[in-house]
Write a protein that holds these residues in place. Sequence first.
Motif, PDB file in Angstrom:
ATOM      1  N   ASN A 201     -10.280  -5.372  10.211  1.00 54.12           N
ATOM      2  CA  ASN A 201      -9.361  -5.465  11.343  1.00 54.12           C
ATOM      3  C   ASN A 201      -8.632  -4.139  11.541  1.00 54.12           C
ATOM      4  N   ILE A 202      -8.863  -3.556  12.714  1.00 51.06           N
ATOM      5  CA  ILE A 202      -8.369  -2.194  12.902  1.00 51.06           C
ATOM      6  C   ILE A 202      -6.848  -2.149  12.941  1.00 51.06           C
ATOM      7  N   ASP A 203      -6.244  -3.133  13.521  1.00 49.62           N
ATOM      8  CA  ASP A 203      -4.779  -3.136  13.563  1.00 49.62           C
ATOM      9  C   ASP A 203      -4.186  -3.139  12.157  1.00 49.62           C
ATOM     10  N   GLN A 204      -4.808  -3.954  11.305  1.00 50.55           N
ATOM     11  CA  GLN A 204      -4.285  -4.021   9.939  1.00 50.55           C
ATOM     12  C   GLN A 204      -4.525  -2.702   9.196  1.00 50.55           C
ATOM     13  N   ILE A 205      -5.708  -2.136   9.398  1.00 52.25           N
ATOM     14  CA  ILE A 205      -5.983  -0.847   8.731  1.00 52.25           C
ATOM     15  C   ILE A 205      -4.986   0.198   9.235  1.00 52.25           C
ATOM     16  N   GLN A 206      -4.748   0.168  10.544  1.00 52.19           N
ATOM     17  CA  GLN A 206      -3.800   1.127  11.137  1.00 52.19           C
ATOM     18  C   GLN A 206      -2.405   0.937  10.538  1.00 52.19           C
ATOM     19  N   ARG A 207      -2.017  -0.323  10.379  1.00 51.76           N
ATOM     20  CA  ARG A 207      -0.701  -0.593   9.798  1.00 51.76           C
ATOM     21  C   ARG A 207      -0.584   0.004   8.386  1.00 51.76           C
ATOM     22  N   VAL A 208      -1.627  -0.187   7.631  1.00 58.69           N
ATOM     23  CA  VAL A 208      -1.617   0.338   6.257  1.00 58.69           C
ATOM     24  C   VAL A 208      -1.509   1.866   6.272  1.00 58.69           C
ATOM     25  N   VAL A 209      -2.324   2.469   7.103  1.00 58.16           N
ATOM     26  CA  VAL A 209      -2.322   3.936   7.157  1.00 58.16           C
ATOM     27  C   VAL A 209      -0.967   4.446   7.630  1.00 58.16           C
ATOM     28  N   ASP A 210      -0.426   3.819   8.664  1.00 57.18           N
ATOM     29  CA  ASP A 210       0.882   4.248   9.172  1.00 57.18           C
ATOM     30  C   ASP A 210       1.965   4.127   8.094  1.00 57.18           C
ATOM     31  N   ALA A 211       1.927   3.011   7.398  1.00 60.05           N
ATOM     32  CA  ALA A 211       2.944   2.787   6.362  1.00 60.05           C
ATOM     33  C   ALA A 211       2.854   3.839   5.271  1.00 60.05           C
ATOM     34  N   VAL A 212       1.619   4.159   4.864  1.00 61.30           N
ATOM     35  CA  VAL A 212       1.441   5.185   3.825  1.00 61.30           C
ATOM     36  C   VAL A 212       1.925   6.532   4.346  1.00 61.30           C
ATOM     37  N   ARG A 213       1.517   6.862   5.571  1.00 67.61           N
ATOM     38  CA  ARG A 213       1.868   8.182   6.113  1.00 67.61           C
ATOM     39  C   ARG A 213       3.372   8.342   6.277  1.00 67.61           C
TER      40      ARG A 213
ATOM     41  N   PHE B  62       0.841  -1.211   0.000  1.00 68.43           N
ATOM     42  CA  PHE B  62       0.000   0.000   0.000  1.00 68.43           C
ATOM     43  C   PHE B  62       0.874   1.258   0.000  1.00 68.43           C
ATOM     44  N   ALA B  63       1.873   1.246   0.850  1.00 68.12           N
ATOM     45  CA  ALA B  63       2.731   2.436   0.981  1.00 68.12           C
ATOM     46  C   ALA B  63       3.448   2.719  -0.332  1.00 68.12           C
ATOM     47  N   GLU B  64       3.932   1.665  -0.959  1.00 68.35           N
ATOM     48  CA  GLU B  64       4.684   1.843  -2.199  1.00 68.35           C
ATOM     49  C   GLU B  64       3.756   2.368  -3.318  1.00 68.35           C
ATOM     50  N   GLU B  65       2.597   1.757  -3.383  1.00 70.93           N
ATOM     51  CA  GLU B  65       1.634   2.168  -4.415  1.00 70.93           C
ATOM     52  C   GLU B  65       1.157   3.614  -4.176  1.00 70.93           C
ATOM     53  N   ALA B  66       0.928   3.942  -2.915  1.00 70.61           N
ATOM     54  CA  ALA B  66       0.507   5.311  -2.584  1.00 70.61           C
ATOM     55  C   ALA B  66       1.604   6.304  -2.960  1.00 70.61           C
ATOM     56  N   TYR B  67       2.799   5.928  -2.679  1.00 71.70           N
ATOM     57  CA  TYR B  67       3.925   6.811  -2.982  1.00 71.70           C
ATOM     58  C   TYR B  67       4.029   7.083  -4.485  1.00 71.70           C
ATOM     59  N   ARG B  68       3.889   6.021  -5.259  1.00 76.87           N
ATOM     60  CA  ARG B  68       3.969   6.203  -6.713  1.00 76.87           C
ATOM     61  C   ARG B  68       2.835   7.099  -7.217  1.00 76.87           C
ATOM     62  N   CYS B  69       1.672   6.917  -6.667  1.00 78.39           N
ATOM     63  CA  CYS B  69       0.536   7.773  -7.049  1.00 78.39           C
ATOM     64  C   CYS B  69       0.822   9.226  -6.665  1.00 78.39           C
ATOM     65  N   TYR B  70       1.351   9.395  -5.471  1.00 76.59           N
ATOM     66  CA  TYR B  70       1.708  10.736  -4.996  1.00 76.59           C
ATOM     67  C   TYR B  70       2.706  11.382  -5.949  1.00 76.59           C
ATOM     68  N   GLN B  71       3.712  10.615  -6.337  1.00 74.92           N
ATOM     69  CA  GLN B  71       4.714  11.162  -7.253  1.00 74.92           C
ATOM     70  C   GLN B  71       4.116  11.583  -8.591  1.00 74.92           C
ATOM     71  N   GLU B  72       3.096  10.858  -9.015  1.00 76.45           N
ATOM     72  CA  GLU B  72       2.499  11.181 -10.322  1.00 76.45           C
ATOM     73  C   GLU B  72       1.485  12.314 -10.238  1.00 76.45           C
ATOM     74  N   GLY B  73       1.062  12.664  -9.036  1.00 73.18           N
ATOM     75  CA  GLY B  73       0.143  13.805  -8.923  1.00 73.18           C
ATOM     76  C   GLY B  73      -1.103  13.568  -8.091  1.00 73.18           C
ATOM     77  N   ALA B  74      -1.265  12.386  -7.523  1.00 75.09           N
ATOM     78  CA  ALA B  74      -2.438  12.159  -6.675  1.00 75.09           C
ATOM     79  C   ALA B  74      -2.265  12.885  -5.342  1.00 75.09           C
ATOM     80  N   ALA B  75      -3.376  13.401  -4.828  1.00 76.51           N
ATOM     81  CA  ALA B  75      -3.346  14.076  -3.531  1.00 76.51           C
ATOM     82  C   ALA B  75      -4.007  13.225  -2.452  1.00 76.51           C
ATOM     83  N   VAL B  76      -4.767  12.218  -2.858  1.00 77.16           N
ATOM     84  CA  VAL B  76      -5.529  11.390  -1.920  1.00 77.16           C
ATOM     85  C   VAL B  76      -5.428   9.933  -2.378  1.00 77.16           C
ATOM     86  N   VAL B  77      -5.321   9.021  -1.422  1.00 79.93           N
ATOM     87  CA  VAL B  77      -5.534   7.598  -1.738  1.00 79.93           C
ATOM     88  C   VAL B  77      -6.762   7.115  -0.983  1.00 79.93           C
TER      89      VAL B  77
END
Lengths: 294, 294, 294, 294
Positions: free
Chosen positions: C68-80, C38-53
């Motif tokens: 599962n909240i822990d997993q969602i939290q992990r994803v969000v933390d990794a992206v952030r 998720f983090a990697e994909e979000a980063y690439r989108c950010y680089q191309e011009g996305a402002a939101v995932v």
Amino acid sequence: MEIDVLRPNKKYVICAALTGAATMKDQNPAVPYTAEEFAEEAYRCYQEGAAVVHIHARDPQTGLPTENIDQIQRVVDAVRERCPILINLSTAIRAGVPAEARIKPIEVIKPDMASLNTGSMNFALINRKTGELITETVFENTFAMLSSFARVMKENKVKPELEVYDLGHMENVRLTSLQGVFEEPRHYNFLFGIAGGMPFSVGNLAQYIAGAPDGITWVATSIGPKLQPVCNMLSLALGGNVRVGLEDNIWISEGVLARGSYEQVALAVKMGSTIGRGPATPEEARVLLNLPER
Amino acid sequence: MEIDVLRPNKKYVICAALTGAATMKDQNPAVPYTAEEFAEEAYRCYQEGAAVVHIHARDPQTGLPTENIDQIQRVVDAVRERCPILINLSTAIRAGVPAEARIKPIEVIKPDMASLNTGSMNFALINRKTGELITETVFENTFAMLSSFARVMKENKVKPELEVYDLGHMENVRLTSLQGVFEEPRHYNFLFGIAGGMPFSVGNLAQYIAGAPDGITWVATSIGPKLQPVCNMLSLALGGNVRVGLEDNIWISEGVLARGSYEQVALAVKMGSTIGRGPATPEEARVLLNLPER
Amino acid sequence: MEIDVLRPNKKYVICAALTGAATMKDQNPAVPYTAEEFAEEAYRCYQEGAAVVHIHARDPQTGLPTENIDQIQRVVDAVRERCPILINLSTAIRAGVPAEARIKPIEVIKPDMASLNTGSMNFALINRKTGELITETVFENTFAMLSSFARVMKENKVKPELEVYDLGHMENVRLTSLQGVFEEPRHYNFLFGIAGGMPFSVGNLAQYIAGAPDGITWVATSIGPKLQPVCNMLSLALGGNVRVGLEDNIWISEGVLARGSYEQVALAVKMGSTIGRGPATPEEARVLLNLPER
Amino acid sequence: MEIDVLRPNKKYVICAALTGAATMKDQNPAVPYTAEEFAEEAYRCYQEGAAVVHIHARDPQTGLPTENIDQIQRVVDAVRERCPILINLSTAIRAGVPAEARIKPIEVIKPDMASLNTGSMNFALINRKTGELITETVFENTFAMLSSFARVMKENKVKPELEVYDLGHMENVRLTSLQGVFEEPRHYNFLFGIAGGMPFSVGNLAQYIAGAPDGITWVATSIGPKLQPVCNMLSLALGGNVRVGLEDNIWISEGVLARGSYEQVALAVKMGSTIGRGPATPEEARVLLNLPER
């Protein structure tokens, strides 16, 4: 569908929705509960010009809507004995009735027509000033139900009245029609103003019409003392049919309870006369609505 | 403009267009030519419920429409003497009259209202089966005329009825309104079905309404025995006002000539009553249509 | 809402919907399952011009959507940690998750934005040639849920993205807004083409826009390789924002799988450039979408 | 007409309107006046992807639009010599040219296509902030002209491009088509934003489309640096064709003059590529637009 107002339909079908699932005698004592009351009310509507009655049978003691087939049969028999008005049975019945019980009366009783709901939605009562939710249910009408109910109706030569509450429902019907489960041309009820469905506006009516296939028959319906007559008038002006009745509106004029659905039938006849249109008899309605031969 | 059908206008204004520029006695003998005939016809309309008469004065000998100010004055005086109905004078008069002669009667006579055409267009009579052209004129209504006519009306406290035949005309009014030449809120006549202008459809009506500013008053109008009643009914259903009269339709029902515009007024009153709306008196119309104080 | 194309928004927000609930790696291997993906994909989108995932977290083993909240939290933390892109969490998650589990992540994680579904409906997959039903669920979004989810979002300063699939959903939002549960102006996602919701047509888009209040922000969205780009282009032409991503469309061009949502971001940027509009940074998006201060 | 965006046209026709009647070299020096300049500009547009040039010939000395047949012939010959781009001649030419002189070049020169204006209207330049009128003309296009111009085109195998500025013009075409003067299917130019015609809105575009017969080809056009690209994008998204050129817009981006119509052609090609559509060659355009065999 394009409407050619230069070639108007002279005749139109009045359907009187006698009860619905929610209107009770404490709101308007003319709401029928017993088979005899249904028959009497249907007869009066017939005399005033209605060609169809839409029926949600009631438990004669409690007045609550019922899926009891014997009771529905009693109501239908009583009406048929009294006058030759066409019968349109509800397959919505009331919230919480399972799919099998909703369609069973159609197979057994084989009315002339039946309502066929075309999509799931919230169905709510909301305070329109404050937005406060008074009550709601999720009204389930899956694609699977739409398709299987349509098949049962086709097999039993019952004409479906396609209840569409929103543009997505129009598309649900179109997609399902590809399965060949409908006799053509179809008959639509364009509904407005239920909390959960499309609100009324003339542009929204135009989108219903724009999205409908050529050759269909239709009626526009809403609820309440203000919107029901607006929909009646638009239907009459644009070549559609008319639905009235205590299910949608318990009033005959501002602050005055209707003595029965028949008073609204009479008003619709007067309304139609001002644009040169007259109500169809049940036999004429059978032709106009393309009902299958029995 | 958004129309809130839940808060309908109870009262509506009936305007009777007694003559137009084209309808002649050989089509319907009730078309008035002389001042006395105008007064009598206006009076009958007033008695039936009309609050306004729309007048194209005629030459009393030939029956042709005239820009002769003395004759227009005679007609207006005769009507005013007979009853207190409001007077809406045409500034279209007939094809070929120059701009100055079209607006002059407004300055001199100062009627309550006057038609104000809002765009140039073809104005034709066409065989709708074959497409054959029967007759046409280019109806000139330039931006310069729109603006200058509006100024004259404002200065003379005459309320313009903005005649829009198409969506571009709506925009012409909007652009011209930026000059401050209109009193607000404005009054519109949404026209349909003239060859050269927008045809009738419910979607086209929705676009007129969508493009109109909030707070305006309006009427939807068409011509002929089929479209005129359709427009009346849609206007009544949606909270608008009503226009009838021999200018638009010489019939009262299929194949039956109206004995006068007043029969159509009576029919409109009956139509309105079926939706709980009643006709405004001239004094009420003055308030409803935001006429300037005199 | 009236759209003034003469005063276009120069900047627009690109939201990349990385996964959805249904798209799996066997359809397109670029669909992220793990937090790192998720983090990697979000980063690439950010680089191309996305402002939101827009994120539906997945079980890292099975790839199935999870509440599962822990997993969602992990994803969000990794992206952030990876980049400052804004985070829009799904509250639909997947069919069958109870209401409490749908809203809980919003309270705990407090993303920048969250999807808020606005009405119950059938949500189906249908063979569009035969009408055959492949799979369906009743997607429950009651008025009670709409109101309570909105309250949670308001309290936690999370901006709702109002997911409307039909005109009735627009009205559901309007009615619920009377309770004061939304921060104004609101942000809408106008959806088309889901079986169960409104089909795409330019007239239907016009009705969404006509029914929206002034001042809102919006995006038009659909699914599939044909409709998604059509909606992107209409959004860009009419001053809206853009949503892309593998949730809606796994392709970058006919028959060519996207290497990731980021390729669609890049295409949207190119598309916008042809009409003189450029993508907003996350900080600019915060202002454009009226996100609450944190 | 219903647009099926699920079955998009891959190819689209780009028409470059090189001059119009009003754009002069002092606004943009790339506006061609001489036959050589027309040929060079047409060639550049052809190289970038245009399949058609729309031509208002100019007096080579003054640069003013001209109905001089020799000069129009010179321009057409020069273009034809330079490249195989299709030629669409104007029959509007400029204000004040009589009907005979407007149609004569079509008979003599027999271009591939020609503009055919479909209704009379005000044609004005207005300050959109103040409503002040800068200049106007009554653009006369009577039913008689529409019909006779169409006959000449049919006889000479010239494909008319039906210029519609409002919904009434759509109806003018429909009525006239009953005379059998058009080859089917017809080709329409849906125009927006001329003072005197329909303003742009997505709802108005939807009404144009709703009112068009099935099977037609079309392009949506407007003027100015903001509306022209909006119309290009909507046309591309909805399966239509594209028109660009200095006639409608002298800019290539905000504050930057186009070096020629060809720069806008290139931009349209880029725009189309983002939705998987590519420009037709002249030979492909001949098929797509149903041009008569020569």
